[in-house]
Each structure stands twice: as C-alpha cells, then as structure tokens.
Design a protein around this motif. Structure first.
Motif, short mmCIF file in Angstrom:
data_model
loop_
_atom_site.label_atom_id
_atom_site.label_comp_id
_atom_site.label_asym_id
_atom_site.label_seq_id
_atom_site.Cartn_x
_atom_site.Cartn_y
_atom_site.Cartn_z
N UNK A 57 0.76 -1.12 0.04
CA UNK A 57 -0.04 0.05 -0.06
C UNK A 57 0.78 1.42 -0.14
N UNK A 58 1.75 1.40 0.74
CA UNK A 58 2.75 2.39 1.14
C UNK A 58 3.62 2.75 -0.53
N UNK A 59 4.12 1.61 -1.08
CA UNK A 59 4.71 1.78 -2.38
C UNK A 59 3.66 2.22 -3.35
N UNK A 60 2.52 1.72 -3.39
CA UNK A 60 1.31 2.18 -4.37
C UNK A 60 1.05 3.53 -4.18
N UNK A 61 0.94 4.15 -2.97
CA UNK A 61 0.60 5.76 -2.79
C UNK A 61 1.72 6.33 -3.27
N UNK A 63 4.09 5.76 -5.38
CA UNK A 63 3.93 5.61 -7.04
C UNK A 63 2.97 6.58 -7.46
N UNK A 64 1.58 6.41 -6.99
CA UNK A 64 0.62 7.32 -7.53
C UNK A 64 1.11 8.88 -7.31
N UNK A 65 1.42 9.16 -6.28
CA UNK A 65 1.72 10.65 -5.87
C UNK A 65 2.80 10.94 -6.89
N UNK A 66 3.94 10.13 -6.96
CA UNK A 66 4.87 10.43 -8.19
C UNK A 66 4.39 10.74 -9.70
N UNK A 68 1.43 11.59 -10.22
CA UNK A 68 0.56 12.62 -10.13
C UNK A 68 1.30 14.02 -10.17
N UNK A 69 2.72 13.99 -10.14
CA UNK A 69 3.59 15.24 -10.09
C UNK A 69 3.96 15.59 -8.77
N UNK A 70 3.49 14.86 -7.64
CA UNK A 70 3.54 15.35 -6.13
C UNK A 70 5.16 15.09 -5.62
N UNK A 71 5.96 14.50 -6.30
CA UNK A 71 7.39 14.63 -5.90
C UNK A 71 8.06 15.07 -6.68
N UNK A 72 7.93 16.28 -7.60
CA UNK A 72 8.75 16.93 -8.23
C UNK A 72 10.03 17.38 -7.52
N UNK A 73 9.87 17.70 -6.46
CA UNK A 73 11.21 18.20 -5.55
C UNK A 73 12.29 16.98 -5.63
N UNK A 74 11.81 15.75 -5.38
CA UNK A 74 12.48 14.58 -5.79
C UNK A 74 13.20 14.46 -6.93
#
Length: 76
Positions: A57-61, A63-66, A68-74
């Motif tokens: 579940x944590x990995x899925x969340x 991946x989905x955030x990534x 969706x562009x929510x990890x652009x800082x990374x």
C-alpha cells in the motif's frame, strides 16, 4: 516491527532489481520483494547502506503521488 540496519546483512545480495533504467550512469534505486510481501528499496551505488522498507500500500501511494507530479522536488 523489524528494523533493517544494513541492506546486505539483513536482506542479502540476491533478488535485487532496478525497476527502471535511466541515463544517470547506473546511480539508481534497487528494489527487492521480501518474503512477507513488503518491498525493500536501496541506492544501487551503496548496496551496503540502509534500505527503506515499504508495504504494498505504501509503495502504491508513493508511486501514484510520483505519477501525479507530487514528488517533483525528488525528481530535480
């Protein structure tokens, strides 16, 4: 909760995979599925370093955030 102090000692050297390849000269993450269904993630250039442990579940969340562009800082 199991604590992982060292990826090589605790998780071994077999079964690690690079889920994607890039143009960064091999400096990537490696992933290994653990017997209990969790996933270990480590830096390929530091195989004796620490590993992050994620549930499915944590990995899925993540991946989905990534995606969706929510990890652009990374990514920068």
């Amino acid at each position: 909760m199991n604590r992982i102090h060292n990826a090589v000692q605790e998780l071994g050297t077999e079964g690690w995979h690079m889920p994607w390849s890039g143009s960064n000269g091999g400096a990537c993450v490696e992933v290994r599925k653990l017997p209990d269904g969790r996933f270990a993630v480590r830096q390929s250039t530091d195989p004796e370093g620490p590993a992050l442990i994620f549930t499915q579940v944590e990995l899925d969340v993540f991946t989905q955030g990534w995606e969706a562009g929510q990890a652009s800082l990374l990514a920068s």
